[in-house]
Design an enzyme around this catalytic site. Structure first.
Site, short mmCIF file in Angstrom:
data_model
loop_
_atom_site.label_atom_id
_atom_site.label_comp_id
_atom_site.label_asym_id
_atom_site.label_seq_id
_atom_site.Cartn_x
_atom_site.Cartn_y
_atom_site.Cartn_z
CB SER A 109 -0.96 -0.03 1.19
OG SER A 109 -1.94 0.97 1.06
CG ASP B 5 -6.08 -3.43 -3.78
OD1 ASP B 5 -6.82 -2.58 -3.25
OD2 ASP B 5 -4.86 -3.51 -3.52
CG HIS C 98 -5.41 -2.28 0.00
ND1 HIS C 98 -4.81 -1.86 -1.18
CD2 HIS C 98 -4.84 -1.54 0.98
CE1 HIS C 98 -3.93 -0.92 -0.91
NE2 HIS C 98 -3.93 -0.71 0.39
#
Length: 532
Positions: A199, A426, A463
């Protein structure tokens, strides 16, 4: 206490001259606390600072039952040149038995919390996987220079030095400080240096590869949040869902859509496993019209109105900007609406107000402090913003923050290795954006790309979560590639969300795991990586 006048202590080595054996600190009980209040001169840090200081150094005992090794836990901070900017707070963990490797961990979100580096890297634990620290790595991380105490998230951006640290400079300042401490403790430099992050930490990983490539032998980037354009595309989806009358899907409609989607697409990979692996086939097989309410009007939770179908389609389509963002970005997305991406809590909340979504939790603070540069807290939700008003700030911020430049010449020349991982479901880092980045790198280097970069895409992985929550010891895979020249050709991925052991081949883009039609559907050897 200066780093230059500390007492020495005994180091025994299994190999000489910087070889690949372990270093053993024979009297760690004395060596570790001796680091307390040590200072690192600014000259040892490759970007401007006023130096760094160790505020504590504590020896942590081994716990054989838990597989934990003895190590020295060091905390401190790098002092910014600008007295008004927050420091870069860090933690460095020095194992008594050192394998002559370092691993720097990236942060997440708006940073601001010190990444300890004490655990594994990843969001699921593969069978037999151990924390790098317990394998002998020096591990370390920082808060990205974005600690703001009790102030709202992202308000650090009002300080240019803090924003530069957050955008990537803290990567260098943290690394150089940790290496100086490592050299002091073991009396010589690490042989291999790695970075791993996901991320925002993935953006930091690409920063390490692009800007500080000589410092690292290998880098791991999971779902890198590497472009500010993600914020604006997510904001566009908020405007569609919450700014258009009747466009919001309540929880019952979200559930109904998800059930219909998986009913149409789950088995397209020949396995009924709750994972949409054949995304391209799903995009052809699934039709929104089958869910349309009579006349296109909202008649209840068993169907979708035209406005609600338009909401979902807006997420599926790429969002086109009126002008190019830095590094030439003109579109972002679409989002994995038809790959099983979670609508809630990322995009659609349960209240219909839009204030409880992850999208809103990221966009409102960023827009308030990054672009509008207000000193007051952001509103709960503001759907009136127009990115075209902030063209100059977008250019300025993108020049500092964005990491989608395919030029990796220095990293390649240095012999670096990069593992890139993206979840196909995601909803924060759109898979198409990471795909586009990889394609640009592959277009630049051609067949040579495989010599330094491997890109894996994972169906059902979001994610850092998902119906297939990737568990893979990517650190050990990277180390084997760097030290032995053995790339991760056929890695096995495990599902960290499954109550039973479930494995799949980890497939290189653009391939995906297809069930062979026989064998145990929970075992990787029953699947093959295919492209159609």
């Amino acid at each position: 206490m200066s780093m230059l006048n500390q007492p020495t202590w005994a180091i025994s080595s299994a190999a000489d001259g910087g070889g690949d054996g372990d270093d053993v600190v024979s009297n760690a009980a004395a060596a570790c606390p001796a680091l307390s209040r040590a200072t690192i001169p600014a000259a040892k840090i490759g970007l401007p600072t006023r130096g760094a200081v160790v505020t504590s150094a504590t020896l942590k005992a081994a716990d054989p039952a838990a597989g934990a090794s003895e190590f020295c836990l060091v905390k401190g901070h790098v002092t910014s040149v600008d007295p008004s900017a927050p420091p870069v707070n860090f933690e460095v963990n020095l194992p008594t038995n050192w394998n002559r490797r370092t691993l720097q961990f990236g942060g997440g979100g708006f940073d601001g919390t010190v990444v300890t580096g004490l655990g594994i890297f990843g969001w699921g634990t593969a069978p037999g996987q151990a924390a790098p620290l317990d394998l002998g790595y020096v591990t370390f991380g920082s808060d990205g220079g974005a600690s703001v105490g009790s102030n709202p998230p992202s308000s650090f951006a009002l300080n240019p030095t803090a924003f530069s640290n957050y955008s990537g400079e803290a990567v260098k300042r943290t690394r150089d400080t940790a290496v100086a401490i490592t050299k002091q403790y073991y009396r010589h430099s690490p042989r291999y240096q790695y970075f791993a992050g996901g991320s925002k930490g993935g953006q930091e990983a690409l920063t390490a590869a692009e800007r500080y490539s000589d410092d690292y032998n290998g880098i791991i980037a999971y779902f890198p949040a590497s472009q500010q354009a993600f914020l604006w595309s997510a904001y566009h989806l908020q405007q569609v869902a919450y700014g258009t009358p009747g466009a919001y899907l309540d929880p019952a409609k979200q559930q109904m859509f998800g059930k219909a989607l998986f009913g149409a697409c789950d088995k397209l990979d020949k396995a009924a496993d709750g994972v949409i692996s054949n995304v391209s086939a799903c995009e052809k097989a699934f039709t929104f019209t089958a869910l349309r309410c009579p006349g296109g009007r909202d008649t209840g939770d068993t169907c979708l109105s035209d406005a609600q179908i338009a909401t979902l389609k807006s997420g599926q389509r790429p969002y086109k900007f009126d002008f190019p963002f830095p590094n030439g970005t003109t579109t972002v997305g679409g989002y994995p609406i038809l790959a099983g991406g979670k609508l809630s809590p990322y995009w659609l909340d349960t209240t219909g107000k839009g204030t409880e979504t992850i999208f809103n939790g990221l966009t409102m603070p960023a827009f308030n402090y990054w672009y509008q540069q207000r000193k007051t807290p952001p509103p709960a939700l503001d759907l009136s913003l127009d990115y075209k008003q902030y063209k100059n700030r977008i250019h300025s911020i993108g020049t500092e923050y964005d990491r989608n430049n395919p030029n990796m010449d220095q990293f390649v020349t240095h012999g670096g290795k990069l593992i890139l991982v993206q979840g196909n479901a995601d909803m924060l880092t759109p898979p198409n954006a990471t795909n586009a980045y990889y394609k640009s790198v592959a277009a630049r280097y051609g067949k040579k790309t495989q010599q330094f970069m491997r890109y894996y895409t994972v169906p059902g992985y979001g994610h850092g979560e998902g119906v297939f929550n990737l568990a893979w010891d990517s650190v050990s895979a990277l180390d084997s590639w760097v030290t032995k020249g053995t790339p991760p050709n056929h890695p096995i991925a495990y599902n960290g969300s499954s109550t039973t052991v479930q494995s799949r081949p980890l497939c290189q883009y653009p391939s995906w795991p297809k069930y062979n039609g026989h064998g145990n559907a929970n075992e990787a050897n029953s699947f093959s990586c295919v492209t159609s």
